[in-house]
Design an enzyme around this catalytic site. Structure first.
Site, mmCIF file in Angstrom:
data_model
loop_
_atom_site.group_PDB
_atom_site.id
_atom_site.type_symbol
_atom_site.label_atom_id
_atom_site.label_comp_id
_atom_site.label_asym_id
_atom_site.label_seq_id
_atom_site.Cartn_x
_atom_site.Cartn_y
_atom_site.Cartn_z
ATOM 1 N N LYS A 69 0.816 -1.217 0.000
ATOM 2 C CA LYS A 69 0.000 0.000 0.000
ATOM 3 C C LYS A 69 0.849 1.267 0.000
ATOM 4 C CE LYS A 69 -4.407 -1.433 0.366
ATOM 5 N NZ LYS A 69 -5.509 -0.957 -0.486
ATOM 6 N N SER A 117 -8.163 1.745 8.943
ATOM 7 C CA SER A 117 -7.415 1.290 10.113
ATOM 8 C C SER A 117 -6.393 0.237 9.704
ATOM 9 C CB SER A 117 -8.358 0.683 11.148
ATOM 10 O OG SER A 117 -9.042 -0.417 10.583
#
Lengths: 319, 319
Positions: A52, A77
């Protein structure tokens, strides 16, 4: 569909100073288990623990100075939130991460330690809260996958894979909204068109197999899966056309095989991976992806966000 | 002391077709924890799961055809036994591995699956039984560490490390009998003499710190350690002079810090490692090895022989 090899190569140059170029590993210990020559792209070894970071960095580095001054906002989260908080820290940008009250404290701590502002809310409201904060402050909302700059960043991992092994037969990529596989497939098919791209998604959440069958993104029923990084209920509308154009097939993997794949990658591959990152091995174990003994097959090990305590779920499981 | 860079380079050419050249990894996630720029040589990713394959292969490939025909014998239920069984399978040589009755079934199965003959006996008799079998059959007894061909094989990992990062400041190597660190230190000091070599051994079994203080190998009292790959009670007499000549210092690491190091490498480094392979990180966490923020320090992650169930010992442990 404006994402091409050119944007992915530009993304690579942009993010290179900040990321780890993870190696392409040859995991011989997995060959007998999976019936092919096994390689792995270990993005669990990426800084922040997942791929990511690539997309987040590319997106944020593409913002104007004005935009950067007003900061960045995201609701996540998970690995996206960690990647953005770290990106903001590295670049000296203010980040606001919206987290549900239910988020695990260890995740909250990690994001807070990187200096991000944390806003808590109910899980159902998190995207709305993030959107509102971004609007109020004129800050940039950074989406987790449905964005071509994000996809270009993720695609850099695909470039690295085929550069290190140009005669790869197949790559198996975990699938949720489609940002990773869309970027990787675009890069790989441009450089090594003979390499097959297989997606692997939880059978509990078959958003891509259903949508590809329908010819357009459809929303599926919400259900639970151990692969808690693969929870999208609908393909991203930006990602979908790339997956449709470049991906050879999607495997819908049963929960048991996701865990078997995770256990195989950890115990025989010696890479700490989360359930989502073991799904490719699981797809081959479940015989959903055709492989031959002489095939060079790369597992995209997308992330390693898992605690020691969570590994208990693998105890006693036969591979 | 006849082992030099030349023998290590010859070993490298000999074993290259059979081993994985493990990458040198940059583990940025560990920098803040250890206070330096952290690299890792992940021999947990080596085929059979440890560096032991390097030495075993170099030794067996150095035997004559006559010797090979009569087979190879070793007493080891651990990484050495696995490496030899696999070596024998690859080379089409008959291997006999002597295992104590108490050896874990999973280890027995692994060795048996690679086609080795298994002889069971009491743990105290295992070396004697192996010697007797070797003598009766005229087979070659392959020692785990106290042999220059074994050391030359292990040293090839050292060559790879300094080739990939010539300006490394230090390498931290787990220590038991001294075969690994003796080989690695010989290679590294020949190529990059400025790089410091630190050994890390369990404080419960301080055979090298005691022996270096005495100036010769001394036998220490048998005690328990979580680092169950580092159980030698005395330095190998072949290995000792190399360690004395080339190693800068030995750290005696407490049990708690061995586990902390293991947990750090697994959860932040995302490499599945056994306790012995986490001892280097533990030594730095315990502040036994001096490092500066700008130092490039490589952890030698020696092996990954650990089950999911064993990881319970890391639950709740603060790093």
């Amino acid at each position: 569909m404006t994402l091409t090899l050119k944007e992915i190569e530009e993304a690579r140059a942009r993010i290179a100073p900040y990321i780890v170029r993870t190696p392409l590993l040859r995991l011989r210990n997995l060959d007998e288990h999976l019936g092919c020559e096994v390689y792995a792209k270990p993005e669990c070894l990426q800084t922040t623990g997942s791929f990511k970071l690539r997309g987040a960095l590319n997106k944020v580095l593409s913002l104007s100075e004005d935009e950067l001054e007003r900061g960045i906002v995201a609701a996540s989260s998970g690995n996206h939130g960690k990647a953005l908080a770290y990106t903001a820290k590295m670049l000296g940008v203010k980040a606001t991460i919206v987290l549900p009250y239910a988020a695990a404290q260890v995740k909250v701590d990690t994001i807070q330690n990187w200096g991000a502002e944390i806003v808590r809310c109910d899980v159902a409201e998190r995207f709305e809260v993030a959107r509102r904060i971004a609007q109020e402050r004129g800050a940039a909302l950074v989406p987790p996958f449905n964005d071509e700059a994000i996809m270009a960043g993720q695609g850099t991992a695909g470039l690295e894979i085929v550069e290190e092994c140009p005669d790869l037969d197949a790559i198996v990529v975990p699938v949720s909204g489609g940002g990773l596989i869309g970027g990787v497939a675009t890069a790989v098919k441009a450089v090594s068109p003979a390499a097959k791209i297989f997606g692997a998604e939880p059978a509990m959440l078959p958003r891509y197999s259903k949508s590809l069958a329908a010819g357009h993104p459809v929303t599926i029923e919400k259900r639970e899966t151990v692969a808690d990084a693969l929870l999208s209920l609908i393909p991203g509308d930006v990602c979908f056309p790339y997956v449709k154009a470049h991906v050879d097939a999607i495997a819908d993997v049963d929960e048991e095989y996701i865990l078997k794949g995770m256990k195989l990658v950890i115990t025989e591959g010696r890479l700490l991976c989360e359930a989502a990152a073991g799904i490719g091995a699981g797809a081959i174990l479940q015989e959903l992806i055709p492989v031959k003994e002489t095939d060079k097959v790369c597992l995209f090990v997308s992330g390693g966000s898992v605690s020691i305590e969570q590994l208990r779920m693998l105890e006693g499981l036969a591979i």
